[in-house]
Design a protein around this motif. Structure first.
Motif, short mmCIF file in Angstrom:
data_model
loop_
_atom_site.label_atom_id
_atom_site.label_comp_id
_atom_site.label_asym_id
_atom_site.label_seq_id
_atom_site.Cartn_x
_atom_site.Cartn_y
_atom_site.Cartn_z
N VAL A 189 0.82 -1.22 0.00
CA VAL A 189 0.00 0.00 0.00
C VAL A 189 0.85 1.26 0.00
CG1 VAL A 189 -1.67 1.35 1.35
CG2 VAL A 189 -1.98 -1.12 1.08
N PHE A 190 1.87 1.31 0.84
CA PHE A 190 2.65 2.54 1.03
C PHE A 190 3.97 2.56 0.25
CE2 PHE A 190 0.08 2.14 4.92
CZ PHE A 190 -0.55 3.36 4.91
N LYS A 191 4.55 1.41 0.06
CA LYS A 191 5.79 1.26 -0.72
C LYS A 191 7.04 1.79 -0.01
CE LYS A 191 3.66 1.02 -5.27
NZ LYS A 191 2.29 0.94 -4.75
N THR A 192 6.97 2.95 0.62
CA THR A 192 8.14 3.51 1.31
C THR A 192 7.75 4.00 2.69
OG1 THR A 192 7.82 5.81 0.56
CG2 THR A 192 9.05 4.32 -0.91
N ALA A 193 8.75 4.11 3.55
CA ALA A 193 8.51 4.63 4.90
C ALA A 193 8.02 6.07 4.84
CB ALA A 193 9.79 4.53 5.72
N GLU A 194 8.56 6.85 3.93
CA GLU A 194 8.14 8.25 3.81
C GLU A 194 6.66 8.35 3.46
OE1 GLU A 194 9.32 12.32 1.32
OE2 GLU A 194 10.51 10.50 1.10
N ASN A 195 6.21 7.56 2.49
CA ASN A 195 4.79 7.57 2.13
C ASN A 195 3.94 7.14 3.32
OD1 ASN A 195 5.31 8.33 -0.50
ND2 ASN A 195 5.24 6.23 -1.30
N PHE A 196 4.39 6.12 4.00
CA PHE A 196 3.64 5.60 5.14
C PHE A 196 3.42 6.67 6.21
CE2 PHE A 196 4.27 3.73 9.47
CZ PHE A 196 3.01 3.17 9.61
N CYS A 197 4.49 7.28 6.67
CA CYS A 197 4.37 8.23 7.79
C CYS A 197 3.61 9.50 7.38
CB CYS A 197 5.76 8.58 8.32
SG CYS A 197 6.53 7.21 9.21
N GLU A 198 3.75 9.92 6.15
CA GLU A 198 3.09 11.16 5.73
C GLU A 198 1.63 10.94 5.33
OE1 GLU A 198 5.42 13.17 2.79
OE2 GLU A 198 7.07 13.58 4.20
N GLN A 199 1.31 9.78 4.80
CA GLN A 199 -0.04 9.56 4.29
C GLN A 199 -1.01 9.01 5.32
OE1 GLN A 199 0.30 7.05 0.80
NE2 GLN A 199 1.62 8.53 -0.28
N ILE A 200 -0.53 8.16 6.22
CA ILE A 200 -1.44 7.39 7.06
C ILE A 200 -2.34 8.28 7.92
CG2 ILE A 200 0.19 7.03 8.97
CD1 ILE A 200 -0.99 4.10 9.06
N TRP A 201 -1.78 9.37 8.48
CA TRP A 201 -2.56 10.30 9.30
C TRP A 201 -2.76 11.64 8.58
CZ3 TRP A 201 -5.15 7.42 12.15
CH2 TRP A 201 -4.61 6.44 12.98
N ASP A 202 -2.88 11.58 7.26
CA ASP A 202 -3.27 12.75 6.48
C ASP A 202 -2.32 13.93 6.69
OD1 ASP A 202 -5.01 13.92 4.60
OD2 ASP A 202 -6.20 14.89 6.17
N ASN A 203 -1.02 13.65 6.55
CA ASN A 203 0.03 14.68 6.63
C ASN A 203 0.22 15.28 8.02
OD1 ASN A 203 -1.21 15.30 3.48
ND2 ASN A 203 0.96 14.82 3.74
N SER A 204 -0.13 14.53 9.04
CA SER A 204 0.22 14.99 10.39
C SER A 204 1.73 14.98 10.58
CB SER A 204 -0.44 14.09 11.45
OG SER A 204 -1.84 14.28 11.47
N TRP A 205 2.39 14.00 9.96
CA TRP A 205 3.83 13.86 10.05
C TRP A 205 4.51 14.27 8.75
CZ3 TRP A 205 5.44 13.40 14.75
CH2 TRP A 205 4.78 12.60 15.69
N LYS A 206 5.73 14.76 8.86
CA LYS A 206 6.58 15.08 7.71
C LYS A 206 7.89 14.32 7.86
CE LYS A 206 7.97 17.40 4.04
NZ LYS A 206 7.36 17.18 2.71
N TYR A 207 8.16 13.41 6.94
CA TYR A 207 9.39 12.61 6.97
C TYR A 207 10.59 13.54 6.86
CZ TYR A 207 12.54 8.74 5.63
OH TYR A 207 13.56 7.81 5.55
N THR A 208 11.47 13.52 7.86
CA THR A 208 12.55 14.51 7.96
C THR A 208 13.87 13.82 8.28
OG1 THR A 208 10.94 16.13 8.79
CG2 THR A 208 13.28 16.62 9.12
N PRO A 209 14.94 14.15 7.54
CA PRO A 209 16.25 13.55 7.85
C PRO A 209 16.65 13.81 9.30
CG PRO A 209 16.32 14.73 5.75
CD PRO A 209 15.00 15.07 6.39
N ASP A 210 17.32 12.85 9.90
CA ASP A 210 17.76 12.99 11.28
C ASP A 210 18.75 14.13 11.45
OD1 ASP A 210 16.32 10.59 11.39
OD2 ASP A 210 17.61 9.79 12.97
N SER A 211 19.38 14.56 10.37
CA SER A 211 20.35 15.66 10.43
C SER A 211 19.67 17.02 10.59
CB SER A 211 21.22 15.67 9.17
OG SER A 211 20.41 15.80 8.00
#
Length: 280
Positions: A189-211
Motif C-alpha cells: 500500500v505505502f511502498k516507502t517509509a516516507e509515504n507511510f508516515c506522511e499519508q497514514i494520518w493525512d500529513n500529520s507527520w513530515k518525513y525529515t532527515p535525522d540531520s
C-alpha cells in the motif's frame, strides 16, 4: 505622469505579502491570538486533552515518557493502549492477518504522542466539522529513523487504505474498509517509509532527515524531552518569517516598490507555505 508599472507592482506586492501574513502558515493565527511562547507548552483542543500541560506521575506504560509535562491523563493513556480508542480499530484487516505486536507497539506510541505531547503548538491548525477535535497538528517533522523503524515493523501487516483519516467507512460508528477495497500489506500500500508516515494520518507527520530538527515519537523519559528544542526552533522560524513579511510590506508602503524585496518575500515566504493552503 503616474508610473503605472511601479504602482501595479506595489499593489501586487502588498496583496501577496498581506495574504502571506494571513497564511504563515494557518498555524500562525495562533501566534497572533496568543503569546508566542505559549505554543511551546500547548495542548491541542480535542476531546481528551488537558487545557494546559502539567505533570502526571501515573501515566500508563508507553505514555510514561511525558509524565513530567503532559497533555494527557492516566485514564486517557490507559485507553490509548486499547485497540478501540475512538472506536478506531488498527486491526481492521484482522480477518486476513492479525496486527503484529511489534507494529501495534508503534501505533500505541504514536497515539501517546498525539494525546500527551506539549510540543506540537508551532504546527497546530484549526479544523472544523469533527466531533473529537477542533485542532490538529500538520506536517510535524518526524525523524526519518523513527519512521523507518515504524514502517519496517509494520511492513508485513495489512490495511485497506493509505489514509486512515479520510478513507474509512464510518457508517456503523467505527472504522471499516469500504466495500470493494481489499486488504494488502503495508509494504504494498505505502511502498516507502516516507509515504507511510506522511499519508497514514493525512500529513500529520513530515518525513525529515535525522540531520535536521525532527521529533521523536517516543523517548525514555529519564532525560529532558528531546522535542522541546525542535518546537522552539520552529517557533523562532515562524516569528522570523512574520517579521520579514511585515518589514517588506512596511518598507514597500513607505518607499515604493522594490523588485529585490518582491523576490525576497516571494522566495522565502510565499512559496514555502503555498502547499499548506492546498490542504485546508
Amino acid at each position: 505622469m503616474y508610473n503605472f508599472r511601479g504602482v501595479g507592482l506595489l499593489v501586487v506586492l502588498v496583496v501577496l505579502v498581506t495574504v502571506t501574513l494571513i497564511n504563515i502558515p494557518k498555524i500562525s493565527a495562533l501566534v497572533y491570538q496568543n503569546h508566542p511562547k505559549e505554543l511551546l507548552n500547548w495542548c491541542i483542543d480535542a476531546t481528551n486533552h488537558k487545557t494546559h500541560p502539567g505533570p502526571s506521575d501515573d501515566l500508563h506504560e508507553q505514555c510514561q515518557p511525558w509524565r513530567n509535562r503532559s497533555c494527557c491523563t492516566k485514564e486517557t493513556t490507559v485507553a490509548a493502549h486499547n485497540d478501540k480508542m475512538y472506536n478506531f480499530n488498527w486491526d481492521h484487516c484482522g480477518h486476513v492477518k492479525s496486527l503484529s505486536p511489534g507494529c501495534r507497539k508503534h501505533f500505541v506510541q504514536d497515539l501517546c504522542f498525539y494525546e500527551c505531547s506539549p510540543n506540537t503548538g508551532p504546527w497546530v491548525v484549526k479544523v472544523s466539522g469533527m466531533k473529537m477535535r477542533r485542532e490538529r497538528f500538520f506536517e510535524v517533522p518526524l525523524c526519518a529513523s523513527e519512521c523507518d523503524l515504524w514502517f519496517h515493523d509494520c511492513a508485513d501487516d495489512f490495511t485497506c487504505t493509505n489514509n486512515w483519516v479520510r478513507n474509512f467507512d464510518w457508517s456503523t460508528g467505527k472504522n471499516e474498509c469500504h466495500k470493494g477495497t481489499s486488504c494488502q500489506s503495508y509494504r504494498t500500500v505505502f511502498k516507502t517509509a516516507e509515504n507511510f508516515c506522511e499519508q497514514i494520518w493525512d500529513n500529520s507527520w513530515k518525513y525529515t532527515p535525522d540531520s535536521e530538527p525532527c521529533m521523536k515519537i517516543w523517548f525514555n523519559g529519564t532525560n529532558q524531552n528531546p522535542n522541546d528544542p525542535v518546537a522552539l526552533q520552529q517557533l523562532e522560524w515562524i516569528m522570523k518569517t512574520h517579521r520579514l513579511g511585515e518589514y517588506v510590506l512596511g518598507s514597500a508602503i513607505r518607499n515604493g516598490p522594490n523588485i529585490g524585496q518582491f523576490v525576497v518575500i516571494t522566495l522565502t515566504v510565499w512559496v514555502n507555505f503555498l502547499k499548506i493552503n492546498d490542504n485546508f
